[in-house]
Design an enzyme around this catalytic site. Structure first.
Site, PDB file in Angstrom:
ATOM      1  N   CYS A  82      49.627   6.308  26.110  1.00  0.00           N
ATOM      2  CA  CYS A  82      49.799   6.309  27.568  1.00  0.00           C
ATOM      3  C   CYS A  82      50.865   7.267  28.054  1.00  0.00           C
ATOM      4  CB  CYS A  82      50.106   4.899  28.050  1.00  0.00           C
ATOM      5  SG  CYS A  82      48.808   3.702  27.638  1.00  0.00           S
ATOM      6  N   CYS A 212      47.870  -6.985  35.594  1.00  0.00           N
ATOM      7  CA  CYS A 212      47.506  -6.043  34.536  1.00  0.00           C
ATOM      8  C   CYS A 212      46.839  -4.823  35.164  1.00  0.00           C
ATOM      9  CB  CYS A 212      46.534  -6.682  33.552  1.00  0.00           C
ATOM     10  SG  CYS A 212      47.069  -8.281  32.888  1.00  0.00           S
TER      11      CYS A 212
END
Length: 394
Positions: A82, A212
Site C-alpha cells: 500500500c 474499513c
C-alpha cells in the site's frame, strides 16, 4: 540533497468501485495526461518514469505509458504494497535530487477486484509470514480478512492500553465522510452517523464495515522537476518537496507481542522524526495531513506516530475536534482512504495531489486556510513507510 525537487504537475482521476472501473492502462493514461496538462509539459520532455501498482502483471507500467507515448525512456515498475505510490515518488525525487534527471514522472494505478484483500500466491512463502507468527501469538484464530485482523487487533490493543471506549474509532469514519462530501474524486460522499458506523456489520475487534477502506480502482500521477529546470522553462515553482524519508521494519516489530508495532507504528514514527529533522520543523507546524487511514484504528494510531498529539491522547485530540476544520490540524481533507477510496498502488500519489492542491489554494471547499506545509504518510504492510513534507515556495 543536491538539487531541490519541485512538483510541477499532479493529476488523478475520480476513484471508483471495481464494478464501474476502467482498465488499469486507461486509468493510468488519464492520470498522466492530467499531470502533464497541469505541468504544461509534453510527454516527450519526461526523462524517466516510476510506475507502481500492487495487483497486476509485470511491465504494466509500460502498458499504461505506451498509451501516452513510446519515447524509449527508462520505466521502472514499483510494488511496495500500500506504500507503492509514495515509493515511486521517493525514487523519482531521488533521481531529481542526485542530478540523474531533470523531469521525472511518477504514476500509480490499481484495478482491484471486489472483496477483501487476499494473498495472490499460495504455493510459496508469503512476505507476511514473520508478521503472522506474531499475530498467532497475540490473537485468537479468526476467519476475518487478514488486514482487518492486523489493524483491528492494533486498535483493540490501543484501546485496552489507555482505557479508551472503542466507539471513539467510529468518529473517525464520520469525519472522513464529512470531508469527502467536498471531494469530487471520492467514492463515498454521503454522510454517516456514529450509530450507523457502529451498527454496520462487525468485522474484527473494534472494526465494523464502515470503519474499513473499500476495494477501489483509480490512478494518480505527479511530474517532478529540478528547480533549475523549472525556472529555465517557465514551469510552476510553487510547491517543493521539503523532506522525505522511507523506513522499513526493525527487529522490534517482531521481538515483542504488539499489534501496534506489527501495523507499522514504529516505521511511521521513525520516518516522521527524520522528516522533521531534515526540514527543521516540528509537528506543531503542520496544519494539513493526508495520512494512511486504511482503517479507523490506523488513523488514530497515526495521529500519535506522526507526533500530532502525544502518546495516549488521541481520544482527547478527536473529542476536541483537533483533527478537522477549526482544529489544530486537518487530517485527510480528501476524505482519506476510508471515503475517497484506497486503490492500493494509487493511494500515495493521490495523497500527493491533494496536498499540492492545498498548498496552491486549489482545493475548493476542502481548502485549509493558511497552509505553508503539508505532510503525507503512506504505509504498506510487509513493510514500508514513506513520510513526505511539501512546502509552499514563494
Amino acid at each position: 540533497m543536491t538539487a531541490r525537487t519541485l512538483v510541477a504537475g499532479v493529476g488523478m482521476i475520480p476513484f471508483t468501485t471495481p464494478r464501474t472501473s476502467g482498465t488499469y492502462d486507461v486509468m493510468g493514461e488519464r492520470a498522466v495526461r492530467a499531470a502533464l496538462d497541469d505541468a504544461g509539459l509534453d510527454y516527450t520532455r519526461i526523462q524517466q518514469a516510476y510506475v507502481g501498482w500492487v495487483y497486476g502483471d509485470s511491465t504494466s507500467g509500460q502498458a499504461a505509458l505506451y498509451r501516452v507515448g513510446t519515447t524509449g525512456i527508462p520505466v521502472v515498475n514499483v510494488n511496495n504494497n500500500c506504500s507503492t505510490g509514495s515509493s515511486a515518488l521517493f525514487l523519482a525525487r531521488q533521481a531529481i535530487e542526485h542530478g540523474v534527471a531533470d523531469v521525472v514522472l511518477a504514476l500509480d494505478f490499481e484495478q482491484m477486484q471486489r472483496g477483501a484483500l487476499a494473498l495472490a500466491f499460495t504455493d510459496r512463502p508469503t512476505p507476511m509470514d514473520s508478521f503472522g507468527q506474531v499475530v498467532a501469538r497475540v490473537q485468537e484464530p479468526s476467519d476475518a480478512p487478514f488486514a482487518a485482523q492486523y489493524f483491528g487487533g492494533a486498535g483493540r490493543e490501543y484501546a485496552q492500553r489507555y482505557g479508551m471506549d472503542p466507539a471513539v474509532f467510529a468518529q473517525i469514519a464520520v469525519k472522513a465522510r464529512r470531508h469527502a462530501a467536498n471531494n469530487p474524486y471520492a467514492v463515498f460522499r454521503d454522510p454517516v452517523t456514529v450509530e450507523e458506523v457502529l451498527g454496520s456489520p462487525h468485522i474484527y475487534g473494534p472494526l465494523t464495515r464502515l470503519q474499513c477502506c473499500p476495494p477501489t480502482c483509480g490512478a494518480a500521477a505527479a511530474v517532478l522537476v529540478s528547480e533549475e529546470y523549472a525556472r529555465a522553462h517557465g514551469l510552476k515553482t510553487d510547491v517543493a518537496v521539503a523532506a522525505q524519508a522511507m523506513t522499513t521494519d526493525s527487529a522490534a516489530t517482531f521481538s515483542g507481542d504488539s499489534m501496534v508495532r506489527i501495523v507499522g507504528y514504529d516505521m511511521a514514527r521513525t520516518a516522521a522524526l527524520r522528516v522533521y529533522e531534515q526540514a527543521g520543523v516540528g509537528p506543531e507546524d503542520i496544519r494539513v495531513v493526508e495520512l494512511h487511514d486504511c482503517f479507523t484504528t490506523n488513523e488514530l494510531l497515526t495521529y500519535e506516530a506522526l507526533g500530532l498529539t502525544a502518546e495516549g491522547t488521541a481520544e482527547k485530540f478527536i473529542a476536541d475536534g483537533d483533527n478537522t476544520y477549526g482544529g489544530r490540524v486537518v487530517t485527510n481533507p480528501s476524505g482519506g482512504l476510508l471515503s475517497k477510496g484506497h486503490p492500493l498502488g494509487a493511494t500515495g500519489l493521490a495523497q500527493c495531489a491533494e496536498l499540492v492542491w492545498q498548498l496552491r489554494g486549489q482545493a475548493g471547499d476542502r481548502q485549509v486556510q493558511g497552509v505553508n506545509l503539508a505532510l503525507q504518510h503512506n504505509i504498506g504492510l510487509g513493510g514500508a513507510a514513506v513520510v513526505t513534507l511539501y512546502e509552499k515556495v514563494g
